[in-house]
Each structure stands twice: as C-alpha cells, then as structure tokens.
Design an enzyme around this catalytic site. Structure first.
Site, mmCIF file in Angstrom:
data_model
loop_
_atom_site.group_PDB
_atom_site.id
_atom_site.type_symbol
_atom_site.label_atom_id
_atom_site.label_comp_id
_atom_site.label_asym_id
_atom_site.label_seq_id
_atom_site.Cartn_x
_atom_site.Cartn_y
_atom_site.Cartn_z
ATOM 1 N N CYS A 119 -54.942 -48.818 -52.844
ATOM 2 C CA CYS A 119 -54.328 -49.820 -51.968
ATOM 3 C C CYS A 119 -55.164 -51.099 -51.954
ATOM 4 O O CYS A 119 -54.630 -52.196 -51.822
ATOM 5 C CB CYS A 119 -54.173 -49.276 -50.556
ATOM 6 S SG CYS A 119 -52.886 -48.028 -50.436
ATOM 7 N N ASP A 133 -57.772 -42.005 -48.998
ATOM 8 C CA ASP A 133 -57.124 -42.973 -49.878
ATOM 9 C C ASP A 133 -57.649 -42.901 -51.302
ATOM 10 O O ASP A 133 -57.447 -43.804 -52.084
ATOM 11 C CB ASP A 133 -57.326 -44.388 -49.329
ATOM 12 C CG ASP A 133 -58.796 -44.745 -49.240
ATOM 13 O OD1 ASP A 133 -59.636 -43.862 -49.531
ATOM 14 O OD2 ASP A 133 -59.119 -45.886 -48.886
ATOM 15 N N CYS A 154 -62.596 -59.030 -62.727
ATOM 16 C CA CYS A 154 -61.433 -58.629 -61.928
ATOM 17 C C CYS A 154 -61.828 -58.751 -60.462
ATOM 18 O O CYS A 154 -62.580 -59.652 -60.098
ATOM 19 C CB CYS A 154 -60.978 -57.218 -62.303
ATOM 20 S SG CYS A 154 -62.202 -55.935 -61.983
ATOM 21 N N ARG A 183 -53.061 -52.999 -40.818
ATOM 22 C CA ARG A 183 -52.367 -51.699 -40.773
ATOM 23 C C ARG A 183 -53.084 -50.640 -39.948
ATOM 24 O O ARG A 183 -52.462 -49.700 -39.487
ATOM 25 C CB ARG A 183 -52.146 -51.165 -42.202
ATOM 26 C CG ARG A 183 -53.437 -50.840 -42.915
ATOM 27 C CD ARG A 183 -53.272 -50.766 -44.426
ATOM 28 N NE ARG A 183 -54.573 -50.506 -45.042
ATOM 29 C CZ ARG A 183 -55.541 -51.412 -45.162
ATOM 30 N NH1 ARG A 183 -55.362 -52.646 -44.750
ATOM 31 N NH2 ARG A 183 -56.691 -51.094 -45.703
#
Ligand code: ZN
Length: 405
Positions: free
Chosen positions: A209, A151, A363, A94
């Site tokens: 994100c 972000d 995680c 991106r």
C-alpha cells in the site's frame, strides 16, 4: 472439538461458540450493550461470551483501526494489540483510531487510549513489539482469536503458520487501492492461508500500500467484515467465512464470495505437511528483493548525498525515476526523467536509453530501482547504478522542504 456441520460440498454451516460465557453482566454493561442483548441470536449469553473473549489484533494500522474500535465497542473483554510502529501523518488518511495529536506516539499506546475512550470495560493489553518467530507462540497463546491486520507477506505467513500450529482460528484481511479480501482461516475446519496462497508472490510483483496506495475507506469495508466474522466465531452465530474468500471491489461495488477448499497438498495443513514448525526467516521466505536485484546493487549503489555531489559537479549522467506518474506528480528529484519500472522490465524503454551516458535509477525507497537495475545490467548497461533509499532519502538528506509520501 465437535464440528456442528460439514455439508457435502465442504461448506461449513456453523461452528460452536469459541468462548464460554462470562458469569454475569453488570447493570452498566446491560445498559451499554442493550442493542446487542435484544437481538435474539446474540442475547445475554452472546454478550457474556464477548465479555469473556480475548482477541488479539496484529497491527493497529489500516485494518487494525476499525477492527479494534468495533471490537471494543462490541464489548470484547480483552483486546490485545501487537504493534511496534509510531503514528505518522500519512497514516491518518485511513488509520482512524489515531488522531492528529498522536503523531509520533507509539501506535499501540494511541490505539489503547482510543479503546479506553470507546469502552472503559475493555481490558487492553499492549504488546509494543514486532511479532516474530520467537514471541509469536507466547503472544498468540494468550488469546482465543486473532485478527490479522498486517500489511506484508512475511508477517502474514508467520501469523498463518503460528495460528495453524497452535490450532487457533484467525480472521484475515487485505487491502490494495480499490480492492479488498477477507477470510477466516482455521485449519481444523477448513483451509489455511497457504492452501490459498502456497507461495508468496515473486519479490517486487505485488506492490505494498505504501508503494501502490489504498483508498482509506476500504479499511472500514474490510475491517468491518473481519469484526463481523470475529463476533460470529466468538458467539457461534451464523456461518463463518471458513472455506470462503470474500472479494470486495469498491469501484464495481460488489462483494463476491468464492469457495476455497483445503488443499490436501498444503505444506502446512495438508496430508503430508513439510512445514511442521515456524520457518527460520520469513523475510527471507518472502524475499523483499529478488536475488537478481540483490546481486545487481552490489557496488552499484549510490547515496542521495553522492547523487547531489554528482549533480553539483555536473557529471554527465541520466537520472531515471522508475516510479509511477502519480508519484512523479507528488515529488521528484530535480533533473530526473520518468520511465516507470514496468517499461524497463518489459524491455520497451531500453531502446530510448542513451548508450553513451551513465544511467542512475531511483524510485521511492530503493526496492523498485534495484529490480530495474538488474534488468538494465542484464541488457548491457554495465555502469548503471541506483540511489539507495530513493526519493525519500533525497527528501530526508538533501531537501527536507519537499513532501514525503
Ligand atoms: Zn493449508
């Protein structure tokens, strides 16, 4: 500064141009910008304003990439870039201002090189640093307008507070998966970010994100709105998004414009502000991890290397991966079972967990597993632990042949 029009419904009709025009355009510049010059509302005067404009982009990532490229192409005379990160392969889906050969290079440098290739008339100023409370006023003070491409919530509140305290406008944008938002915050003429979001979301509630993903092209949709608004503000054309929130849904392919009013009770720009200077610690204000999670991990954290040792010693424990199924598909630690964090926090999965075995949670990077660990301990699983750094630490230290994401 005079406001050229407040309508009765608190809607900004238009604002005067932010920047005075430069003295002249060269013959080369006239050729380059001819498609702008023949737009009646922009014209030579508008282009001269762009030439004189100093715009700062906070971040040269997803939103910063298209923003910087189009601001450069449009002829904004001075473009500042604040960015401390380096280009990673996972950015290239991106962050189109960077290319394959830029991997490992500082993003600010890579972005500056692309800008020079797009438009050599732009003066690029690199701030190869993380923006913080000590440097933000000095850096922002050098620019007319700020484009926020950050972000994370800590930087977002820092950008907002600094802009309001300096009386500067900024164009904000945010993206997540298929959804985007954009607005112009300018406390002098409308609401600020805190009017819209007085409090940061509770830690762990809104994934980044990096955790939740983002459709790459969404950066172009939102970045384009930010640049459009920047050009409008600099040249005084049209009605800026001051007092409006643009909400974009890529799946429905809809843009909705929502009115946002200045909040008289806003802690920063309201009638009786309680925030009159920058906060001491924005990370702390936004709390990357909840207090419960911070307490839960004390003495209950193991490293990826320890996990490997436990496995090699055939220790009896259950390794629970609390990420989402899509992430489990990408990479997993051998022997792990998938129970997404939400099922642990809701209590739904607790009955399925063994009482007679130690539970090890992990995680992606250790934030979600800390939250899940707090819930498990509260439910009585006293000896549960989590893996510091998550699957990324496993890939890095135990099995580099596995993919990172
Ligand atoms: Zn406010």
């Amino acid at each position: 500064m005079a406001i050229s029009g407040w309508a009765s419904e608190n809607v900004v009709m238009s604002l005067p141009p932010l920047v005075e025009p430069a003295e002249s355009l060269s013959v080369d510049e006239i050729r380059r910008y001819s498609r702008h010059l023949i737009i009646p509302d922009v014209g030579v005067a508008g282009q001269k304003r762009l030439k004189n404009a100093k715009v700062l982009c906070v971040g040269a990532g997803g939103l910063g990439s298209p923003a910087l490229m189009y601001l450069a192409a449009a002829g904004v005379g001075t473009l500042g870039i604040v960015e401390f990160d380096t280009v990673d392969e996972s950015n290239l889906q991106r962050q189109i201002i960077h290319g394959q050969s830029d991997i490992g290079r500082p993003k600010a440098e890579s972005a500056a090189a692309s800008i020079r290739e797009i438009n050599p008339y732009v003066n690029v100023v690199i701030h190869n640093t993380a923006i913080d409370r000590d440097n933000v006023f000095d850096i922002f003070g050098q620019y007319d307008l700020i484009v926020d491409g950050t972000d994370n919530f800590a930087t977002r509140y820092l950008v907002n507070d600094a802009a309001v305290l300096l009386g500067k406008p900024y164009v904000w944008g945010s993206i997540y998966r298929f959804d985007g938002q954009a607005s112009v915050f300018w406390a002098e003429h409308g609401p600020c970010y805190r009017c819209l979001y007085p409090e940061p979301p509770p830690p762990g509630m809104v994934p980044s994100c990096a955790e939740g993903g983002v459709l790459g092209v969404l950066c172009a949709s939102i970045g384009a709105i930010q640049v459009t608004e920047a050009i409008k503000l600099l040249t005084g054309v049209g009605e800026p998004l001051v007092g409006s929130l643009m909400v974009y849904d890529a799946l429905e392919m809809t843009y909705r414009k929502i009115k946002v009013r200045k909040d008289p009770a806003c802690a920063l720009c309201g009638e009786n502000p309680t925030v009159t200077q920058l906060l001491e610690d924005y990370e702390d204000f936004c709390g990357a991890v909840s207090v419960e999670a911070q307490e839960a991990v004390v003495d209950s954290t193991i490293t990826a290397r320890e996990l490997k040792e436990w496995q090699d010693a055939e220790k009896d424990f259950l390794l629970v991966d609390v990420r989402e199924p899509a992430e489990f598909e990408i990479v997993r630690i051998p022997g792990s079972v998938l129970i997404p964090k939400g099922e642990i926090l809701s209590g739904e999965a607790l009955a399925t967990l063994p009482q007679d075995k130690q539970i090890v949670l992990h995680c992606k990077s250790g934030v979600r597993s800390a939250e899940a660990l707090a819930a498990l301990k509260a439910a009585g699983f006293k000896d549960a632990v989590h893996v510091q750094g998550g699957v990324l630490a496993w890939v890095k230290t135990i099995d580099p042949s596995l993919p990172s994401y």
